[in-house]
Design a protein around this motif. Structure first.
Motif, mmCIF file in Angstrom:
data_model
loop_
_atom_site.group_PDB
_atom_site.id
_atom_site.type_symbol
_atom_site.label_atom_id
_atom_site.label_comp_id
_atom_site.label_asym_id
_atom_site.label_seq_id
_atom_site.Cartn_x
_atom_site.Cartn_y
_atom_site.Cartn_z
ATOM 1 N N GLY A 52 47.188 58.420 60.176
ATOM 2 C CA GLY A 52 46.112 59.243 59.638
ATOM 3 C C GLY A 52 46.631 60.158 58.537
ATOM 4 N N GLN A 53 45.712 60.807 57.835
ATOM 5 C CA GLN A 53 46.085 61.730 56.758
ATOM 6 C C GLN A 53 45.260 62.994 56.881
ATOM 7 N N GLY A 54 45.614 63.963 56.035
ATOM 8 C CA GLY A 54 44.846 65.199 56.004
ATOM 9 C C GLY A 54 43.430 64.945 55.535
ATOM 10 N N LYS A 55 42.621 66.009 55.583
ATOM 11 C CA LYS A 55 41.207 65.942 55.214
ATOM 12 C C LYS A 55 40.443 64.967 56.109
ATOM 13 N N LYS A 56 40.948 64.841 57.358
ATOM 14 C CA LYS A 56 40.329 63.974 58.379
ATOM 15 C C LYS A 56 40.218 62.516 57.924
ATOM 16 N N MET A 57 41.173 62.106 57.120
ATOM 17 C CA MET A 57 41.159 60.725 56.634
ATOM 18 C C MET A 57 41.749 59.787 57.683
ATOM 19 N N HIS A 58 40.974 58.791 58.051
ATOM 20 C CA HIS A 58 41.356 57.818 59.075
ATOM 21 C C HIS A 58 42.305 56.784 58.468
ATOM 22 N N GLY A 59 43.379 56.484 59.187
ATOM 23 C CA GLY A 59 44.304 55.462 58.717
ATOM 24 C C GLY A 59 43.641 54.089 58.711
#
Length: 423
Positions: free
Chosen positions: A72-79
């Motif tokens: 996953g990544q910041g800003k609630k970004m789904h992998g």
């Protein structure tokens, strides 16, 4: 190349890790959690391709792996999810777990699919763990591991009619005469090294599939000659055509050949022994064949068999044989492959978490519940470890240790952790 049994490993993709991340906004504690979830790992799926007729493609690879999920990544970004890996197999493929020999699937029809290894679920990001009493969670979950297993694929020819008989009696010639199959044909034993399939048409719009099974000899059920490697292909058929060299030009007695082949079928299994047989007395184009027809036919008719004198070379007598086979298949029920009843033993609920006493002052926490959380926990992150301990406490770990008699100063093992118990 015809390969009818292969063994290899499959490894589904691991799930991506969730991430610990905080957005930067004024008046929000630590900017607020915004760590996204990891993507799911790709699964490995077996799928039937009706254009295939061999497992040879899998002979040289020891392992097949699907893609893992991205973190996953910041800003609630789904992998990103890992892509599923599709392994194409021929119709008639039986799937087994190599380690347990458990039957898993019977893939027969075009497009049939079976998930042989599940991809791991992606771990949750720290944004998932925010609540009124925890404004800024500093932990996330690791992705779960994808399944790893060793499997065995066995290919059993899908055919309505199977041709059986001694080597060199004319089975390959017969299937080339009545269908468009083009098997290799020579006048020596074991020319056929793998089953040949042909679609046989009769009537205006009717047809059935015929399989030329390699020559079976005495002792085949024990592996003699080409052995039981090919007897198993007959298990898919509904009707057998027993091809006999009625000419006896190779010095064998036609009726003795008939008895010996049936003896092998009977010894292999009960299903083959129960299959209806139609007799094809081949090589009537030879003088010796014509001389023996009446004697052999009369004997087999007396035993209740339908007998058809034919010449696979010239085609004489083949048409009545084919029409008879088509009519019998219309009357016979479809073959149902029996599946062994699967007995699933599930652990009691208490086994989800239990204490194993290793010695007088050392204990280990085990169980299915713990295993699932150990996989998700990042033990390099103190906050993640604290969260694990809170979960175990919620499931009654403290009470269990007290009941088990764990005393202050005893050593307790939880996954990779080992610590002294403090009341």
């Amino acid at each position: 190349m015809f390969i009818d049994e292969v063994e290899f490993k499959v490894k589904a993709g691991d799930g991506g890790n969730g991430v610990v991340s905080f957005r930067r906004e004024k008046y929000i504690d630590q900017g607020g959690p915004d760590g996204g979830d990891g993507g799911d790992g790709g699964s490995i799926i077996l799928r039937v391709d009706e254009g295939m007729n061999t497992l040879a493609d899998y002979r040289y690879n020891n392992i097949y792996k699907a893609d893992r999920g991205q973190n996953g990544q910041g800003k609630k970004m789904h992998g990103k999810n890992g892509e599923d890996l599709y392994l194409e197999v021929p119709p008639g493929t039986m799937v087994y777990d190599s380690d347990t020999d458990q039957f898993l699937a019977d893939l027969k029809e075009a497009g049939d699919e079976y998930v042989i290894a599940e991809g791991g679920r992606g771990g949750k990001g720290n944004a998932r763990f925010k609540k009124s009493t925890r404004k800024a969670p500093r932990f996330s979950e690791n992705g779960a591991k994808g399944e790893l297993r060793k499997i065995r694929l066995e290919l059993k020819v899908l055919a309505d009619v199977g041709l059986v008989g001694y080597p060199n009696v004319g089975k390959s010639t017969l299937i080339s005469q009545v269908s468009h199959a083009k098997p290799k044909i020579d006048s020596y034993h074991f020319t056929t090294l793998h089953p040949n399939l042909g679609v046989v048409k009769y009537g205006e719009y009717q047809s059935f599939v015929m399989a030329d099974i390699p020559g079976i000899i005495e002792g085949a059920h024990q592996g003699t000659g080409l052995g039981d490697e090919f007897l198993k292909h007959l298990e898919r058929t509904r009707l057998l055509v027993h091809v006999i060299d009625v000419s006896g030009i190779e010095g064998r007695d036609p009726l003795e050949d008939f008895e010996k082949i049936n003896n092998e079928l009977n010894k292999y299994n009960d299903y083959l022994a129960s299959l209806e047989q139609v007799i094809a007395l081949n090589k009537i184009d030879l003088e010796e064949g014509r001389q023996n027809i009446e004697t052999v036919k009369s004997e087999l008719n007396d035993r209740g068999y339908s007998v058809f004198p034919i010449s696979a070379v010239t085609g004489e007598g083949c048409k009545p044989l084919i029409y008879h086979l088509g009519q019998r298949l219309e009357e016979l029920p479809e073959r149902e492959i029996e599946k062994e009843e699967e007995v699933v033993i599930r652990p009691d609920f208490v086994d989800e978490l239990y204490i194993d006493k290793l010695n007088k002052d050392k204990y280990e926490i085990r169980g299915t519940l713990l295993d699932s959380y150990l996989e998700k926990t990042d033990f390099n992150n103190d906050a993640a470890v604290q969260r694990l301990m809170r979960v175990l406490k919620h499931y009654g770990l403290n009470e269990m240790m007290e009941k088990e008699g764990v005393k202050e100063g005893d050593t307790v093992v939880i996954g990779p952790l080992e610590f002294d118990y403090v009341e």
